[in-house]
Every structure is written in structure tokens, then in C-alpha cells.
Design a protein around this motif. Structure first.
Motif, PDB file in Angstrom:
ATOM      1  N   PHE A   6      -8.804   7.704 -28.448  1.00 34.15           N
ATOM      2  CA  PHE A   6      -7.624   8.579 -28.873  1.00 34.15           C
ATOM      3  C   PHE A   6      -7.122   7.998 -30.065  1.00 34.15           C
ATOM      4  N   SER A   7      -7.438   6.102 -29.977  1.00 31.95           N
ATOM      5  CA  SER A   7      -6.445   6.056 -31.503  1.00 31.95           C
ATOM      6  C   SER A   7      -7.222   6.087 -32.698  1.00 31.95           C
ATOM      7  N   VAL A   8      -9.276   6.469 -32.317  1.00 34.73           N
ATOM      8  CA  VAL A   8      -9.822   7.293 -33.982  1.00 34.73           C
ATOM      9  C   VAL A   8      -8.970   8.065 -34.120  1.00 34.73           C
ATOM     10  N   PHE A   9      -8.805   9.111 -33.036  1.00 34.98           N
ATOM     11  CA  PHE A   9      -8.777  10.612 -33.453  1.00 34.98           C
ATOM     12  C   PHE A   9      -7.209  10.888 -33.907  1.00 34.98           C
ATOM     13  N   LEU A  10      -6.164  10.410 -33.399  1.00 41.80           N
ATOM     14  CA  LEU A  10      -4.480  10.306 -34.074  1.00 41.80           C
ATOM     15  C   LEU A  10      -5.084   8.937 -34.834  1.00 41.80           C
ATOM     16  N   HIS A  11      -6.157   8.683 -36.150  1.00 32.27           N
ATOM     17  CA  HIS A  11      -5.836   7.703 -36.934  1.00 32.27           C
ATOM     18  C   HIS A  11      -6.279   8.751 -37.912  1.00 32.27           C
ATOM     19  N   THR A  12      -7.378   9.122 -37.369  1.00 30.84           N
ATOM     20  CA  THR A  12      -8.413   9.976 -38.810  1.00 30.84           C
ATOM     21  C   THR A  12      -7.341  11.671 -38.565  1.00 30.84           C
ATOM     22  N   ILE A  13      -6.809  12.133 -37.915  1.00 31.06           N
ATOM     23  CA  ILE A  13      -5.849  13.198 -38.139  1.00 31.06           C
ATOM     24  C   ILE A  13      -3.858  12.672 -39.271  1.00 31.06           C
ATOM     25  N   THR A  35       4.858  12.606 -38.753  1.00 35.64           N
ATOM     26  CA  THR A  35       4.895  12.597 -37.078  1.00 35.64           C
ATOM     27  C   THR A  35       5.994  12.770 -35.903  1.00 35.64           C
ATOM     28  N   GLY A  36       5.188  13.342 -35.154  1.00 36.45           N
ATOM     29  CA  GLY A  36       5.028  13.335 -34.407  1.00 36.45           C
ATOM     30  C   GLY A  36       4.835  13.855 -33.294  1.00 36.45           C
ATOM     31  N   ASP A  37       5.003  14.902 -32.334  1.00 33.52           N
ATOM     32  CA  ASP A  37       3.838  15.308 -31.431  1.00 33.52           C
ATOM     33  C   ASP A  37       3.674  16.963 -31.294  1.00 33.52           C
ATOM     34  N   SER A  38       2.624  17.178 -30.860  1.00 34.14           N
ATOM     35  CA  SER A  38       2.118  18.263 -30.405  1.00 34.14           C
ATOM     36  C   SER A  38       1.490  18.949 -29.117  1.00 34.14           C
ATOM     37  N   ILE A  39       2.057  19.909 -29.319  1.00 34.50           N
ATOM     38  CA  ILE A  39       1.416  20.908 -28.371  1.00 34.50           C
ATOM     39  C   ILE A  39       0.203  21.729 -27.806  1.00 34.50           C
ATOM     40  N   SER A  41      -3.037  23.067 -25.026  1.00 36.15           N
ATOM     41  CA  SER A  41      -3.720  22.722 -23.680  1.00 36.15           C
ATOM     42  C   SER A  41      -2.234  22.550 -22.885  1.00 36.15           C
ATOM     43  N   GLY A  42      -1.193  22.808 -22.753  1.00 39.12           N
ATOM     44  CA  GLY A  42      -0.094  21.429 -22.567  1.00 39.12           C
ATOM     45  C   GLY A  42       0.439  20.370 -22.335  1.00 39.12           C
ATOM     46  N   GLN A  43      -1.080  19.452 -23.291  1.00 42.20           N
ATOM     47  CA  GLN A  43      -0.754  18.558 -23.363  1.00 42.20           C
ATOM     48  C   GLN A  43       0.060  18.222 -24.453  1.00 42.20           C
ATOM     49  N   CYS A  44       0.713  17.051 -24.387  1.00 45.77           N
ATOM     50  CA  CYS A  44       1.648  16.141 -25.772  1.00 45.77           C
ATOM     51  C   CYS A  44       1.044  15.032 -25.942  1.00 45.77           C
ATOM     52  N   VAL A  45       0.538  15.657 -27.094  1.00 43.91           N
ATOM     53  CA  VAL A  45       0.016  14.223 -28.207  1.00 43.91           C
ATOM     54  C   VAL A  45       0.519  13.610 -29.199  1.00 43.91           C
ATOM     55  N   PRO A  46       0.444  12.501 -29.618  1.00 45.19           N
ATOM     56  CA  PRO A  46       0.670  12.587 -30.651  1.00 45.19           C
ATOM     57  C   PRO A  46       0.335  12.894 -31.817  1.00 45.19           C
ATOM     58  N   HIS A  47       0.666  13.114 -33.427  1.00 42.77           N
ATOM     59  CA  HIS A  47       0.798  13.131 -33.945  1.00 42.77           C
ATOM     60  C   HIS A  47       0.705  14.175 -35.749  1.00 42.77           C
ATOM     61  N   ALA A  48       0.314  14.483 -36.878  1.00 40.52           N
ATOM     62  CA  ALA A  48       0.872  14.024 -38.291  1.00 40.52           C
ATOM     63  C   ALA A  48       0.540  15.653 -38.507  1.00 40.52           C
ATOM     64  N   TRP A  49       1.682  15.958 -40.105  1.00 39.00           N
ATOM     65  CA  TRP A  49       1.039  17.285 -40.601  1.00 39.00           C
ATOM     66  C   TRP A  49       2.700  17.129 -41.481  1.00 39.00           C
ATOM     67  N   ASP A  91       5.060  24.718 -31.294  1.00 41.95           N
ATOM     68  CA  ASP A  91       4.541  24.105 -30.787  1.00 41.95           C
ATOM     69  C   ASP A  91       3.930  22.159 -31.393  1.00 41.95           C
ATOM     70  N   HIS A  92       5.096  21.499 -32.484  1.00 43.34           N
ATOM     71  CA  HIS A  92       5.245  20.583 -33.087  1.00 43.34           C
ATOM     72  C   HIS A  92       6.760  19.681 -32.883  1.00 43.34           C
ATOM     73  N   LYS A  93       6.434  18.848 -32.574  1.00 45.28           N
ATOM     74  CA  LYS A  93       7.939  18.224 -32.566  1.00 45.28           C
ATOM     75  C   LYS A  93       8.084  17.078 -33.332  1.00 45.28           C
ATOM     76  N   ALA A  94       8.741  16.444 -34.707  1.00 40.12           N
ATOM     77  CA  ALA A  94       8.570  15.724 -35.346  1.00 40.12           C
ATOM     78  C   ALA A  94       9.572  15.004 -35.177  1.00 40.12           C
ATOM     79  N   ASP A  95       9.192  13.427 -34.862  1.00 40.73           N
ATOM     80  CA  ASP A  95      10.041  12.402 -34.490  1.00 40.73           C
ATOM     81  C   ASP A  95      11.059  11.415 -35.303  1.00 40.73           C
ATOM     82  N   SER A  96      11.603  12.413 -36.745  1.00 46.34           N
ATOM     83  CA  SER A  96      12.377  12.240 -37.217  1.00 46.34           C
ATOM     84  C   SER A  96      12.800  13.511 -37.998  1.00 46.34           C
TER      85      SER A  96
END
Length: 188
Positions: A6-13, A35-39, A41-49, A91-96
Motif C-alpha cells: 500500500f505504501s509503494v502504491f500511494l508513493h507511486t500515485i 492530497t486527500g482521500d478517494s473513494i 469500491s466503498g473504500q476510502c484511501v489516501p490519494h493525490a491528484w 469521490d475525492h476529498k482534499a486534505d486542505s
């Protein structure tokens, strides 16, 4: 996913979002990493866009989700290309706090002329594609048009029109991102 994967996946994103920023900044397009979270398949995961500035207007852009789109029975890779906050926040929620993204002008579907709020305009567009013998019918349904079973209505319309032209056997494959109102119907 184990924590290390998961850490490698998030780092890649995050690296993809940073690469988009570097590339766009290199051609004088203002771009920031969000940076923030994306949803998914019902799962909230850290994300970047990203947020990009086009013509003085900010837009939300998620290249990582569009890259992954083709692996999910999707034809399009433009679902998350220059969105408003309203669409991205589904389906995206920013941290700031971020620049407000309200404009639709540079959205892929608006630019391509295949974003519709009214059924009669959508069907006229579909009829033009049928006349051109197109195999792929891609569009975005906005507002109330996205609330009805528009994918089925358009697919049925295409089948009927092709039947009237003498094609008795038509295969249809549909793929959609109903959350964003994006539909793709492929004829075989």
C-alpha cells in the motif's frame, strides 16, 4: 493490501501527480498537487491528484484515475479531465482548502461537444454518429439527464436506428461512470 505494498502504491500515485505538475509547469501551465482521500469500491484511501489553471480558470485533474480507467472495462481515459469541484468531490476529498473550480469550459466532454443536459440534443448527437457509421458513442449526461436510465435509452435508440437501416444483429457493450454521468456505448 499489506502495508508495504500500500505504501509503494500511494508513493507511486503521489509521484504521478508530481510528474504531471512538473510537465505542465514546464510548458507554462500552472499546476499544483492535491492530497486527500478517494473513494473507490466503498473504500476510502489516501490519494493525490492535481489542480491546473487553464485560461485563468482552475480545474481538477486526476491523471492516475484516468490511467487506471482502461483496465476497468472503460473506453475513455478522460473521466477526470478538468472537472469542477462538484464532480470531483463525488469521490475525492482534499486534505486542505483549494482554489475553487467551477468552470466547465475546458472539460474534455464540453470541449468535444458531447456533454448534454437535454435529451433531444443528446439524441440528435447520437443520430449524427449513427449517420457517420460510428462504432463508439461516448457522452456525458448532466443534471437531470443523468438521473434517468439514459444509458439504456440511448442504447435502445441506437439498436432501433440500426435495425431500421437493415442491421438485424447488433452487439452492444456499455461502460459508464454513472457517478460523473459519463457513458460509452460500443457497437459490434
Amino acid at each position: 493490501m499489506p502495508h508495504t505494498i500500500f505504501s509503494v502504491f500511494l508513493h507511486t500515485i503521489k509521484r504521478i501527480a508530481k510528474a504531471v505538475k512538473v510537465l505542465l509547469n514546464a510548458v507554462d501551465v500552472k499546476c499544483i498537487v492535491v492530497t486527500g482521500d478517494s473513494i473507490k469500491s466503498g473504500q476510502c484511501v489516501p490519494h493525490a491528484w492535481n489542480i491546473v489553471d487553464i485560461g485563468g480558470e482552475p480545474y481538477q485533474l486526476d491523471v492516475t484515475w484516468d490511467i487506471g480507467a482502461t483496465g476497468q472495462n472503460k473506453q475513455s481515459i478522460y473521466d477526470y479531465f478538468n472537472l469542477t469541484d462538484e464532480l470531483m468531490n463525488r469521490d475525492h476529498k482534499a486534505d486542505s482548502s483549494l482554489p475553487v473550480c467551477r468552470s466547465k469550459k475546458a472539460n474534455y466532454y464540453v470541449q468535444k461537444g458531447c456533454s448534454f443536459q437535454m435529451r433531444h440534443r443528446l439524441m440528435a448527437y447520437i443520430d449524427r454518429l449513427i449517420e457517420k457509421n460510428e462504432r463508439i458513442y461516448e457522452f456525458r449526461a448532466e443534471g437531470r439527464l443523468n438521473k434517468v436510465a439514459i444509458e439504456k435509452k440511448v442504447a435502445d435508440h441506437i439498436v432501433q436506428k440500426l435495425y431500421e437501416q437493415g442491421r438485424s444483429s447488433v452487439g452492444i457493450r456499455t461502460c459508464s461512470n454513472k457517478e460523473l454521468g459519463i457513458y460509452c456505448i460500443e457497437i459490434s
